[in-house]
Design an enzyme around this catalytic site. Sequence first.
Site, PDB file in Angstrom:
ATOM      1  N   ALA A  82      -8.634 -10.515   1.528  1.00  0.00           N
ATOM      2  CA  ALA A  82      -8.004 -10.487   2.846  1.00  0.00           C
ATOM      3  C   ALA A  82      -8.669  -9.377   3.649  1.00  0.00           C
ATOM      4  O   ALA A  82      -9.290  -8.478   3.071  1.00  0.00           O
ATOM      5  CB  ALA A  82      -6.517 -10.193   2.689  1.00  0.00           C
ATOM      6  N   GLY A 100      -7.866 -12.095  -2.101  1.00  0.00           N
ATOM      7  CA  GLY A 100      -7.604 -13.362  -1.419  1.00  0.00           C
ATOM      8  C   GLY A 100      -8.740 -14.349  -1.594  1.00  0.00           C
ATOM      9  O   GLY A 100      -8.528 -15.564  -1.614  1.00  0.00           O
ATOM     10  N   GLU A 134      -8.175 -15.947  -4.780  1.00  0.00           N
ATOM     11  CA  GLU A 134      -7.020 -16.849  -4.623  1.00  0.00           C
ATOM     12  C   GLU A 134      -7.430 -18.166  -3.948  1.00  0.00           C
ATOM     13  O   GLU A 134      -6.967 -19.243  -4.331  1.00  0.00           O
ATOM     14  CB  GLU A 134      -5.924 -16.129  -3.843  1.00  0.00           C
ATOM     15  N   GLU A 176      -6.467  -5.857  -5.814  1.00  0.00           N
ATOM     16  CA  GLU A 176      -5.329  -5.475  -4.973  1.00  0.00           C
ATOM     17  C   GLU A 176      -4.584  -4.257  -5.536  1.00  0.00           C
ATOM     18  O   GLU A 176      -4.101  -3.412  -4.782  1.00  0.00           O
ATOM     19  CB  GLU A 176      -4.342  -6.642  -4.843  1.00  0.00           C
TER      20      GLU A 176
HETATM   21  N1  T1G Z   1     -11.404  -6.042   4.409  1.00  0.00           N
HETATM   22  C1  T1G Z   1     -11.989  -5.389   5.445  1.00  0.00           C
HETATM   23  N2  T1G Z   1     -13.176  -4.692   5.357  1.00  0.00           N
HETATM   24  C2  T1G Z   1     -13.769  -4.695   4.164  1.00  0.00           C
HETATM   25  C3  T1G Z   1     -13.216  -5.358   3.029  1.00  0.00           C
HETATM   26  C4  T1G Z   1     -11.976  -6.062   3.201  1.00  0.00           C
HETATM   27  N3  T1G Z   1     -11.401  -6.725   2.195  1.00  0.00           N
HETATM   28  N4  T1G Z   1     -14.057  -5.153   1.984  1.00  0.00           N
HETATM   29  C5  T1G Z   1     -15.088  -4.409   2.442  1.00  0.00           C
HETATM   30  N5  T1G Z   1     -14.924  -4.127   3.738  1.00  0.00           N
HETATM   31  C6  T1G Z   1     -15.846  -3.359   4.597  1.00  0.00           C
HETATM   32  C7  T1G Z   1     -15.978  -1.904   4.167  1.00  0.00           C
HETATM   33  O1  T1G Z   1     -14.990  -1.101   4.745  1.00  0.00           O
HETATM   34  C8  T1G Z   1     -17.373  -1.548   4.681  1.00  0.00           C
HETATM   35  O2  T1G Z   1     -17.254  -1.272   6.044  1.00  0.00           O
HETATM   36  C9  T1G Z   1     -18.138  -2.848   4.517  1.00  0.00           C
HETATM   37  O3  T1G Z   1     -17.149  -3.882   4.416  1.00  0.00           O
HETATM   38  C10 T1G Z   1     -18.989  -2.887   3.283  1.00  0.00           C
HETATM   39  O4  T1G Z   1     -18.182  -2.548   2.178  1.00  0.00           O
HETATM   40  C11 T1G Z   1      -3.639 -11.484   0.004  1.00  0.00           C
HETATM   41  C12 T1G Z   1      -3.780  -8.750  -0.232  1.00  0.00           C
HETATM   42  C13 T1G Z   1     -16.709  -6.265  -1.666  1.00  0.00           C
HETATM   43  C14 T1G Z   1     -17.233  -4.953  -3.681  1.00  0.00           C
HETATM   44  O5  T1G Z   1      -9.988  -4.987  -2.335  1.00  0.00           O
HETATM   45  O6  T1G Z   1     -14.392  -3.771  -3.154  1.00  0.00           O
HETATM   46  O7  T1G Z   1      -7.069  -9.805  -0.677  1.00  0.00           O
HETATM   47  O8  T1G Z   1     -17.962   1.091   6.016  1.00  0.00           O
HETATM   48  O9  T1G Z   1     -19.411  -0.451   1.583  1.00  0.00           O
HETATM   49  O10 T1G Z   1     -20.371  -1.342  -1.808  1.00  0.00           O
HETATM   50  O11 T1G Z   1      -4.088 -11.174  -2.229  1.00  0.00           O
HETATM   51  O12 T1G Z   1     -16.350  -3.687  -0.343  1.00  0.00           O
HETATM   52  O13 T1G Z   1     -19.580  -0.686   6.577  1.00  0.00           O
HETATM   53  O14 T1G Z   1     -17.712  -0.159   8.158  1.00  0.00           O
HETATM   54  O15 T1G Z   1     -17.643  -1.403   0.050  1.00  0.00           O
HETATM   55  O16 T1G Z   1     -21.333  -3.627  -1.276  1.00  0.00           O
HETATM   56  C15 T1G Z   1      -8.778  -7.367  -1.842  1.00  0.00           C
HETATM   57  C16 T1G Z   1     -12.574  -4.631  -1.201  1.00  0.00           C
HETATM   58  C17 T1G Z   1      -8.207  -7.182  -0.480  1.00  0.00           C
HETATM   59  C18 T1G Z   1     -12.202  -5.788  -2.030  1.00  0.00           C
HETATM   60  C19 T1G Z   1     -18.586  -4.685  -1.579  1.00  0.00           C
HETATM   61  N6  T1G Z   1     -10.202  -7.123  -1.802  1.00  0.00           N
HETATM   62  N7  T1G Z   1     -14.010  -4.497  -1.032  1.00  0.00           N
HETATM   63  O17 T1G Z   1     -18.934  -3.381  -1.933  1.00  0.00           O
HETATM   64  O18 T1G Z   1     -19.839  -2.563   0.339  1.00  0.00           O
HETATM   65  S1  T1G Z   1      -6.458  -7.355  -0.521  1.00  0.00           S
HETATM   66  C20 T1G Z   1     -10.690  -5.921  -2.066  1.00  0.00           C
HETATM   67  C21 T1G Z   1     -14.787  -4.039  -2.033  1.00  0.00           C
HETATM   68  C22 T1G Z   1      -6.190  -9.026  -0.692  1.00  0.00           C
HETATM   69  C23 T1G Z   1      -4.617 -10.903  -0.980  1.00  0.00           C
HETATM   70  C24 T1G Z   1      -4.774  -9.439  -0.932  1.00  0.00           C
HETATM   71  C25 T1G Z   1     -16.229  -3.832  -1.702  1.00  0.00           C
HETATM   72  C26 T1G Z   1     -17.150  -4.982  -2.154  1.00  0.00           C
HETATM   73  P1  T1G Z   1     -18.181  -0.198   6.733  1.00  0.00           P
HETATM   74  P2  T1G Z   1     -18.740  -1.619   0.997  1.00  0.00           P
HETATM   75  P3  T1G Z   1     -20.218  -2.686  -1.209  1.00  0.00           P
END
Ligand code: T1G
Length: 675
Positions: free
Chosen positions: A63, A102, A105, A125
């Site tokens: 998400a 998400g 999912e 999450e």
């Molecule tokens: N939402 C918004 N921005 C995100 C994002 C996300 N999910 N994931 C990454 N970014 C932005 C991050 O801030 C950065 O921005 C850029 O992308 C590159 O990220 C309903 C509730 C995918 C493994 O927790 O673990 O789904 O600094 O530097 O090292 O069940 O990003 O460039 O401006 O980390 O290559 C669950 C979170 C959400 C995954 C890539 N998902 N992301 O790593 O790049 S909750 C996560 C990561 C959810 C549902 C629920 C990592 C990555 P900027 P980065 P990276």
Amino acid sequence: MTGPITTHRHGSILVIVSDNPPVNALSAAVRQGIESAVKEGVVDDTVHAMVIRCDGRTFFAGADITEFGKPMAEPALPMLVDMIEAADKPIIAAIHGTALGGGCEVALACHYRIAVPSAKLGFPEVRLGLVPGAGGTQRAPRLAGVSLALEMTAKGDPIPARRALDAGLIDQIADEESLEADAISFAQKVIGKPLPRASQKTAAADPAAVEAFRKANARRFRGFEAPEANIACVVKATEVPYEEGVQFERQQFMKLVMGVQSAAQRHIFFAERKASKIDGVPEDITLRPINKVGVIGAGTMGGGISMNFLSSGIPVTIVEMAQEALDRGAGIIRKNYEATAAKGRLTPDQVEKAMSLLTPTLDFNALADCDLVIEAVYENMDVKKEVFTRLDGIVKPGAILASNTSYLDINEIAAVTKRPQDVLGMHFFSPANVMKLLEVVRGDKTAGDVLATVMALAKKIRKVAVVAGVCYGFIGNRMLMPRQVEAMKLLMEGATPEQIDRVHVEFGMPMGPFQMSDLAGVDIGWHRDPTRIENIRDALAAEKRWGQKTKAGWYDYDDKRNPSPSPRVAEIIDEFRKRTGAAQHAVTDQEIVERTLYPMVNEGAKILAEGKAQRASDIDVVWIYGYGWPAYRGGPMFWADTEGLKKIVAGLEKHGFDVGPLLKEKAEKGERFTS
Ligand code: T1G
């Protein structure tokens, strides 16, 4: 179709493609695009199957976290995934990169999933203080069983595609180069077959596995709310139908997303990424190549520092003064690698590969063609200056010269060279091959490309790097000092080491100031003169109570290093109370918080005001990754905001602290340090 979602046809197959850089977060526009594409495919009789895939570096990585806490635009993700699963034509998820949260999912709601070998699937999450909120905790156990679902949801570690295949989470491994083509031929094979729907499967209960999982992870989950919520959701999946299970999951999600812990952990998620941004240095600055690293000193720090580069495939030349010290240092590096291999986390080949990149030498000149040299010698300014003077005369122009000092003035060290622009601090934390934090100390003359090069290198060696300005103790240790000083004063006034440590452990720290001192060594920085007893620490050191290593420090230790309160230490503390005539009072736990944690916030605010930290969230990253500050409290500055700056200022003034102007001003204006 406009926006991040496009579609194209391959015969009777509708291919739905998301292109929402950088990580295909499931933003409102992405969800709306998928919804209308799937609806289009369902009603179009010429469409017999659909494929969902993403362009760019990864499948949906979850998400869009930036949308949390804001009104949610339709369709909400839970509705979208249920709509995908309910479709009466096969929908195949084609996965590359990281299908997370998400994104995972969405994939589990598709009828089939194929993935390239390098892909990973996961539910991170819990690291945001949440549970999956779109059916993940209900579909995962139905497809892969309770044990793997627990591991994926409550621990948050992604799993590789091959393991997902073995567990039944995906249906086929695709070729790295032909994911879409493989998905289309897979789709053609399943057209007309009964559609498998994960939500209609059952998840077998396994109470023994649940209990074993809880027990095995009790220490890791201590203080966090989200892990237990994830466990409860997975257990619910074994007890009730999908529709009831997702309602329970939704309740858990809503409770957590509104809570302080998730806000704290989401703060850290973005703080960690913001920390890599350097004020005043363009993001596209040209970096210097780092293909060979030199390390001076093969002691505990030098060895740990070297392993970071060896493990990332970068050759290291390590220099020592004496053969015996060199052999010991190289031996410890090999022992550490072999210990990791023994736990199955490295293969023997990987151990040999890393060791083959290490060149131990007594010859300082061997550092001449290094791109980066890191000095990790004894913490003494004269010694550091002598080393940097030699380096300046030997190492090629353009190389970066770094000091691993924990406290000393980088500008003063740089000034002994003719190239202060190439000098900075790289403050690793012990054990340096384990601790994720790296304080990158920016000297007054440090060049922008030098700083940017080291910050990028930190990411390569899997460190979380934070830029710190030159001041005594930089960010972390500078904030640690007022805590240690107050802890000693509280001892004199009536508290005990056990009480103070208990308050810190209950707060969520891995250990308190005295347990930490026993781990690091009570004798660190001691003048080594057992006849000179000026304070309690001198008294302990004089009696060889140097901590865990001598099985006696602030605590007594058994053979398994379990601490117990020490009657001898209580005696020594009492002697000093009498000797100094310190006024005694009943010290409360709240007083300990006010006098040991509030001063850290005060010092953090001073560091910020002096520009020794770029932003408050950097300070939080330092304490989370360097000192074990509990992630569910978001770091000292975020915690201060939740505690209330007015309350902190009042607490500091009550105990006679000199409150910094920035903290006072923000409290008066009702402002926060962190957004
Ligand atoms: N939402 C918004 N921005 C995100 C994002 C996300 N999910 N994931 C990454 N970014 C932005 C991050 O801030 C950065 O921005 C850029 O992308 C590159 O990220 C309903 C509730 C995918 C493994 O927790 O673990 O789904 O600094 O530097 O090292 O069940 O990003 O460039 O401006 O980390 O290559 C669950 C979170 C959400 C995954 C890539 N998902 N992301 O790593 O790049 S909750 C996560 C990561 C959810 C549902 C629920 C990592 C990555 P900027 P980065 P990276």
